[in-house]
Design an enzyme around this catalytic site. Structure first.
Site, PDB file in Angstrom:
ATOM      1  N   CYS A   1      11.638 -33.944 -31.619  1.00  0.00           N
ATOM      2  CA  CYS A   1      10.967 -32.808 -32.267  1.00  0.00           C
ATOM      3  C   CYS A   1      10.249 -33.271 -33.544  1.00  0.00           C
ATOM      4  O   CYS A   1       9.429 -34.173 -33.523  1.00  0.00           O
ATOM      5  CB  CYS A   1      11.979 -31.696 -32.530  1.00  0.00           C
ATOM      6  SG  CYS A   1      11.256 -30.155 -33.130  1.00  0.00           S
TER       7      CYS A   1
ATOM      8  N   ASP B   1       9.502 -27.401 -21.960  1.00  0.00           N
ATOM      9  CA  ASP B   1       9.630 -27.266 -23.412  1.00  0.00           C
ATOM     10  C   ASP B   1       8.820 -26.060 -23.877  1.00  0.00           C
ATOM     11  O   ASP B   1       7.603 -26.013 -23.685  1.00  0.00           O
ATOM     12  CB  ASP B   1       9.115 -28.550 -24.073  1.00  0.00           C
ATOM     13  CG  ASP B   1       9.322 -28.581 -25.573  1.00  0.00           C
ATOM     14  OD1 ASP B   1       9.657 -27.549 -26.163  1.00  0.00           O
ATOM     15  OD2 ASP B   1       9.127 -29.672 -26.152  1.00  0.00           O
TER      16      ASP B   1
ATOM     17  N   HIS C   1      13.382 -28.375 -24.447  1.00  0.00           N
ATOM     18  CA  HIS C   1      13.050 -29.134 -25.657  1.00  0.00           C
ATOM     19  C   HIS C   1      14.194 -30.033 -26.111  1.00  0.00           C
ATOM     20  O   HIS C   1      13.980 -31.184 -26.484  1.00  0.00           O
ATOM     21  CB  HIS C   1      12.693 -28.144 -26.775  1.00  0.00           C
ATOM     22  CG  HIS C   1      12.246 -28.792 -28.053  1.00  0.00           C
ATOM     23  ND1 HIS C   1      11.049 -29.474 -28.163  1.00  0.00           N
ATOM     24  CD2 HIS C   1      12.842 -28.870 -29.269  1.00  0.00           C
ATOM     25  CE1 HIS C   1      10.916 -29.934 -29.398  1.00  0.00           C
ATOM     26  NE2 HIS C   1      12.004 -29.591 -30.090  1.00  0.00           N
TER      27      HIS C   1
END
Length: 419
Positions: free
Chosen positions: A234, A327, A361
């Site tokens: 991320c 995601d 994600h």
């Protein structure tokens, strides 16, 4: 008499467990339930129904679940299908030196109805799931500006060095670094905001801080030079990519669902400033559950010649892109394809792309339950991360092996002698 068995009873969280039942009646249907409490006393529970063989046995490596939280043959399904009783809780280990206690129960099938007394379990057992292997050492890091925790494998080494970075949750997150150390890496879990005396929020990303982290690792007598690796997810992957481009010490970079541009706070390195991309807040979706999906917020970067993209072709090291195609926080599939296209146009072959349909994600080490939505600091409403449980679990199991293989290949001088 029915007997529930599991082996090993104590293991690392990324190691599989073989669960079996014996002593049942032929073709008897039973319920297996797993439960654990995290450090905040949040309960996570899963269950599945199995039919015994004609000899009265159930073997999770062979037999399919008929229903419950998953269906089909999934030997570790009871672990990755764990769900929080308290909505928006994420299972994320704080103190890695204390294992999770996973309680497994064998019982008659039942449906929880108020007032109905459920018969006691036929058998039960408790498993220890560790984040540190025996002999792994944790060393708190408070040197100069640096804040974090260094995990060293047992032995003299030297070991390949890794900087481990997480994203927008802030603080110090150690569970991935401790597992990497358990598999032979000297891993520095590096905090960069929201921890100790670090800033309580970010207004810039100072790449010199991360360079200090790389130099700290390389000075350690048990760390193998001449360079180090980065494992990042991320916002951490945004920083990891920027590090790989700007810092000569970075030789291998794992980017898990990250952007290929600056998202919100400028990156600064020796006076050079890389400014963030405009965020199209009008493209943020609030889904049917009331959770925010941010994956369309940076559509201005979608053009292949976008002026906002990092100059990844300048990096000297190697890249492993890990992408969850479901995601919902970042359009990480598009960002990874953009980055690899830049490398191809520059004649570079220093990259590998792993792209997983149905994965969300938060791709974590194997058997961690899918967290499809949770809260993070300063963001309202809660964020939807995406992912389908079965596909996400498969992605975690496959990518974790590939991450370690990639790091060994590019950080060890002769990987063939290490395998």
């Amino acid at each position: 008499m029915a007997k529930l068995m599991a082996a090993p009873l104590s293991a690392l969280v990324d190691e599989p467990v073989h669960i079996q039942v014996t002593g049942l009646a032929p073709f008897q249907v039973v319920c297996l339930q797993a439960s654990l409490k995290d450090e905040k006393e949040n309960m996570f529970v899963s269950k599945a129904y199995y039919k015994a063989s004609e000899t009265g046995q159930v073997d999770l490596e062979r037999d399919p679940s008929l229903g419950g939280d998953y269906m089909g043959v999934h030997p570790m399904g009871l672990f990755w299908s764990l769900k929080p009783e308290k909505l928006l809780s994420r299972l994320a280990k704080k103190d890695v030196n204390i294992p999770y206690q996973v309680h497994i129960e064998l019982s008659e099938p039942h449906f929880p109805i108020k007032g109905i007394v459920v018969s006691p379990p036929m058998d039960s057992l408790t498993l220890e799931r560790w984040y540190v292997a025996p002999g792994v050492t944790r060393i708190p890091v408070k040197e100069g500006r640096l804040r974090g925790a260094l995990f060293l494998p047992p032995g003299e080494g030297p070991f390949p060095g890794i900087i481990d970075l997480f994203g927008s949750t802030g603080g110090l997150i150690e569970f991935r670094a401790s597992l990497l150390a358990s598999h032979g890496f000297a891993a520095l879990a590096l905090a960069y905001w929201g921890y100790d005396d670090l800033p309580s929020y970010l207004d810039k990303v100072d790449l010199e801080y991360f360079e200090e982290g790389a130099e700290f690792l390389l000075r350690h007598p048990k760390v193998l030079g001449p360079g180090v690796g980065v494992v990042s997810v991320c916002r951490g992957a945004e920083i990891g990519l920027s590090m790989a481009i700007n810092l000569k010490q970075i030789k291998a970079t794992v980017l898990i669902n990250g952007p290929n541009f600056v998202t919100s706070d400028p990156h600064v390195y020796h006076g050079q400033v890389n400014h963030p991309v405009p965020c199209n807040i009008e493209y943020v979706i609030t889904n049917a559950f009331g959770f925010a999906e941010f994956y369309r917020a940076y559509e201005e970067t979608a053009d292949k010649d976008s002026k906002y993209c990092f100059p990844i072709e300048k990096a000297q090291g190697h890249f492993l892109f890990v992408v969850g195609e479901d995601d919902k926080n970042l359009n990480s599939k598009v960002h990874a394809h953009q980055a690899t296209a830049q490398l191809i146009r520059s004649g570079k072959k220093n990259w590998t792309l792993l792209s997983y349909p149905g994965a969300g994600h938060l791709i974590e080490p194997p058997y961690a339950p899918l967290c499809s939505a949770s809260r993070i600091p300063y963001v309202i409403p809660s964020i939807y991360w995406g992912g389908e449980a079965v596909q996400h679990a498969a992605a975690q199991e496959h990518s974790w092996k590939e991450i370690q293989k990639f790091l060994r290949e590019h950080l060890l001088p002769d990987v063939s002698s290490q395998l």
